[in-house]
Motif scaffolding. Sequence first.
Motif, PDB file in Angstrom:
ATOM      1  N   SER A  31      -7.715 -28.850 -40.554  1.00  0.00           N
ATOM      2  CA  SER A  31      -7.231 -29.224 -41.880  1.00  0.00           C
ATOM      3  C   SER A  31      -5.825 -29.804 -41.809  1.00  0.00           C
ATOM      4  O   SER A  31      -5.142 -29.907 -42.821  1.00  0.00           O
ATOM      5  CB  SER A  31      -7.269 -28.009 -42.809  1.00  0.00           C
ATOM      6  OG  SER A  31      -6.513 -26.950 -42.257  1.00  0.00           O
ATOM      7  N   ALA A  32      -5.393 -30.177 -40.608  1.00  0.00           N
ATOM      8  CA  ALA A  32      -4.104 -30.829 -40.403  1.00  0.00           C
ATOM      9  C   ALA A  32      -4.302 -31.969 -39.415  1.00  0.00           C
ATOM     10  O   ALA A  32      -5.085 -31.855 -38.476  1.00  0.00           O
ATOM     11  CB  ALA A  32      -3.083 -29.824 -39.860  1.00  0.00           C
ATOM     12  N   PRO A  60      -1.840 -28.693 -35.240  1.00  0.00           N
ATOM     13  CA  PRO A  60      -1.006 -27.556 -35.626  1.00  0.00           C
ATOM     14  C   PRO A  60      -1.864 -26.304 -35.799  1.00  0.00           C
ATOM     15  O   PRO A  60      -2.963 -26.368 -36.369  1.00  0.00           O
ATOM     16  CB  PRO A  60      -0.391 -27.992 -36.957  1.00  0.00           C
ATOM     17  CG  PRO A  60      -0.436 -29.499 -36.907  1.00  0.00           C
ATOM     18  CD  PRO A  60      -1.681 -29.838 -36.134  1.00  0.00           C
ATOM     19  N   ASN A  61      -1.390 -25.190 -35.290  1.00  0.00           N
ATOM     20  CA  ASN A  61      -2.163 -23.942 -35.288  1.00  0.00           C
ATOM     21  C   ASN A  61      -2.700 -23.577 -36.673  1.00  0.00           C
ATOM     22  O   ASN A  61      -3.849 -23.176 -36.799  1.00  0.00           O
ATOM     23  CB  ASN A  61      -1.324 -22.805 -34.709  1.00  0.00           C
ATOM     24  CG  ASN A  61      -2.169 -21.605 -34.386  1.00  0.00           C
ATOM     25  OD1 ASN A  61      -3.181 -21.723 -33.693  1.00  0.00           O
ATOM     26  ND2 ASN A  61      -1.767 -20.453 -34.875  1.00  0.00           N
ATOM     27  N   GLU A  62      -1.870 -23.744 -37.693  1.00  0.00           N
ATOM     28  CA  GLU A  62      -2.308 -23.368 -39.046  1.00  0.00           C
ATOM     29  C   GLU A  62      -3.392 -24.298 -39.582  1.00  0.00           C
ATOM     30  O   GLU A  62      -4.061 -23.971 -40.568  1.00  0.00           O
ATOM     31  CB  GLU A  62      -1.117 -23.315 -40.014  1.00  0.00           C
ATOM     32  CG  GLU A  62      -0.475 -24.651 -40.317  1.00  0.00           C
ATOM     33  CD  GLU A  62       0.549 -25.121 -39.280  1.00  0.00           C
ATOM     34  OE1 GLU A  62       1.101 -26.217 -39.478  1.00  0.00           O
ATOM     35  OE2 GLU A  62       0.788 -24.418 -38.278  1.00  0.00           O
ATOM     36  N   GLY A  63      -3.605 -25.434 -38.939  1.00  0.00           N
ATOM     37  CA  GLY A  63      -4.628 -26.384 -39.370  1.00  0.00           C
ATOM     38  C   GLY A  63      -5.890 -26.337 -38.529  1.00  0.00           C
ATOM     39  O   GLY A  63      -6.714 -27.243 -38.605  1.00  0.00           O
ATOM     40  N   SER A  65      -9.235 -23.824 -37.178  1.00  0.00           N
ATOM     41  CA  SER A  65      -9.956 -22.552 -37.295  1.00  0.00           C
ATOM     42  C   SER A  65     -11.353 -22.675 -36.701  1.00  0.00           C
ATOM     43  O   SER A  65     -11.958 -23.744 -36.697  1.00  0.00           O
ATOM     44  CB  SER A  65     -10.045 -22.099 -38.758  1.00  0.00           C
ATOM     45  OG  SER A  65     -10.691 -23.058 -39.554  1.00  0.00           O
ATOM     46  N   ARG A  95      -5.518 -23.079 -25.702  1.00  0.00           N
ATOM     47  CA  ARG A  95      -4.264 -22.562 -26.255  1.00  0.00           C
ATOM     48  C   ARG A  95      -3.284 -22.483 -25.092  1.00  0.00           C
ATOM     49  O   ARG A  95      -3.388 -21.600 -24.253  1.00  0.00           O
ATOM     50  CB  ARG A  95      -4.480 -21.204 -26.907  1.00  0.00           C
ATOM     51  CG  ARG A  95      -5.360 -21.311 -28.154  1.00  0.00           C
ATOM     52  CD  ARG A  95      -5.358 -20.013 -28.939  1.00  0.00           C
ATOM     53  NE  ARG A  95      -6.181 -20.108 -30.113  1.00  0.00           N
ATOM     54  CZ  ARG A  95      -5.780 -20.563 -31.297  1.00  0.00           C
ATOM     55  NH1 ARG A  95      -4.544 -20.981 -31.445  1.00  0.00           N
ATOM     56  NH2 ARG A  95      -6.599 -20.599 -32.321  1.00  0.00           N
ATOM     57  N   ASP A 100       2.416 -21.269 -29.249  1.00  0.00           N
ATOM     58  CA  ASP A 100       1.482 -20.773 -30.263  1.00  0.00           C
ATOM     59  C   ASP A 100       1.474 -21.612 -31.532  1.00  0.00           C
ATOM     60  O   ASP A 100       0.826 -21.265 -32.492  1.00  0.00           O
ATOM     61  CB  ASP A 100       1.778 -19.307 -30.594  1.00  0.00           C
ATOM     62  CG  ASP A 100       3.170 -19.086 -31.146  1.00  0.00           C
ATOM     63  OD1 ASP A 100       3.936 -20.070 -31.298  1.00  0.00           O
ATOM     64  OD2 ASP A 100       3.494 -17.929 -31.442  1.00  0.00           O
ATOM     65  N   TRP A 101       2.150 -22.750 -31.537  1.00  0.00           N
ATOM     66  CA  TRP A 101       2.222 -23.544 -32.760  1.00  0.00           C
ATOM     67  C   TRP A 101       1.230 -24.704 -32.795  1.00  0.00           C
ATOM     68  O   TRP A 101       1.106 -25.396 -33.784  1.00  0.00           O
ATOM     69  CB  TRP A 101       3.648 -24.017 -33.028  1.00  0.00           C
ATOM     70  CG  TRP A 101       4.279 -24.796 -31.911  1.00  0.00           C
ATOM     71  CD1 TRP A 101       4.926 -24.286 -30.825  1.00  0.00           C
ATOM     72  CD2 TRP A 101       4.326 -26.218 -31.784  1.00  0.00           C
ATOM     73  NE1 TRP A 101       5.356 -25.319 -30.016  1.00  0.00           N
ATOM     74  CE2 TRP A 101       5.011 -26.510 -30.587  1.00  0.00           C
ATOM     75  CE3 TRP A 101       3.850 -27.263 -32.564  1.00  0.00           C
ATOM     76  CZ2 TRP A 101       5.231 -27.799 -30.158  1.00  0.00           C
ATOM     77  CZ3 TRP A 101       4.077 -28.557 -32.125  1.00  0.00           C
ATOM     78  CH2 TRP A 101       4.756 -28.805 -30.939  1.00  0.00           C
TER      79      TRP A 101
END
Length: 160
Positions: A31-32, A60-63, A65, A95, A100-101
């Motif tokens: 999603s990024a 990006p890690n937050e994007g 899953s 990874r 971790d970003w």
Amino acid sequence: MRAGRKEQLMDDRNLPWEGGCRCGRVRIKISAKPILTMACHCTGCQKMTASAYSLSAAIPNEGFSVIQGEPVIGGLHGASRHYFCPYCMSWMFTRPEGIDWFVNLRPTMLDKLDWFTPFIETWTSEKLSWAVTPAAHSYKALPAFDEYEGLVKEYLARAG
């Protein structure tokens, strides 16, 4: 690049993108937008892909899953963790050790792939003599750590 392609393929409105392994048991979603795309010519990647090089998109890690299934660690089982489908053994993402970003996604796992072009190529000192990519930047090994910020900025400016 054909007219409008950049806007069509790299626009945030086109996100999220989904994909999966060869057998479809593990599915992922991003999603990024990628912050950098790469081709790695190291002999380790050649052996893990059974090809001339591996492809990566730094997400990006937050994007990133995993939305279905549970990938397993494979490859070298070392500090950098390489994740595979436990059934078909497709190498899906990595990874990197101590970072971790972002996640290094194998972009061929995505359902939509026509946006991908490697921006940098690494470990050209180990590349097969006939292996050619359209990468804008080539490195005999890895870029110096202090070069990454400029590479990311340049890639994002070109990608939209």
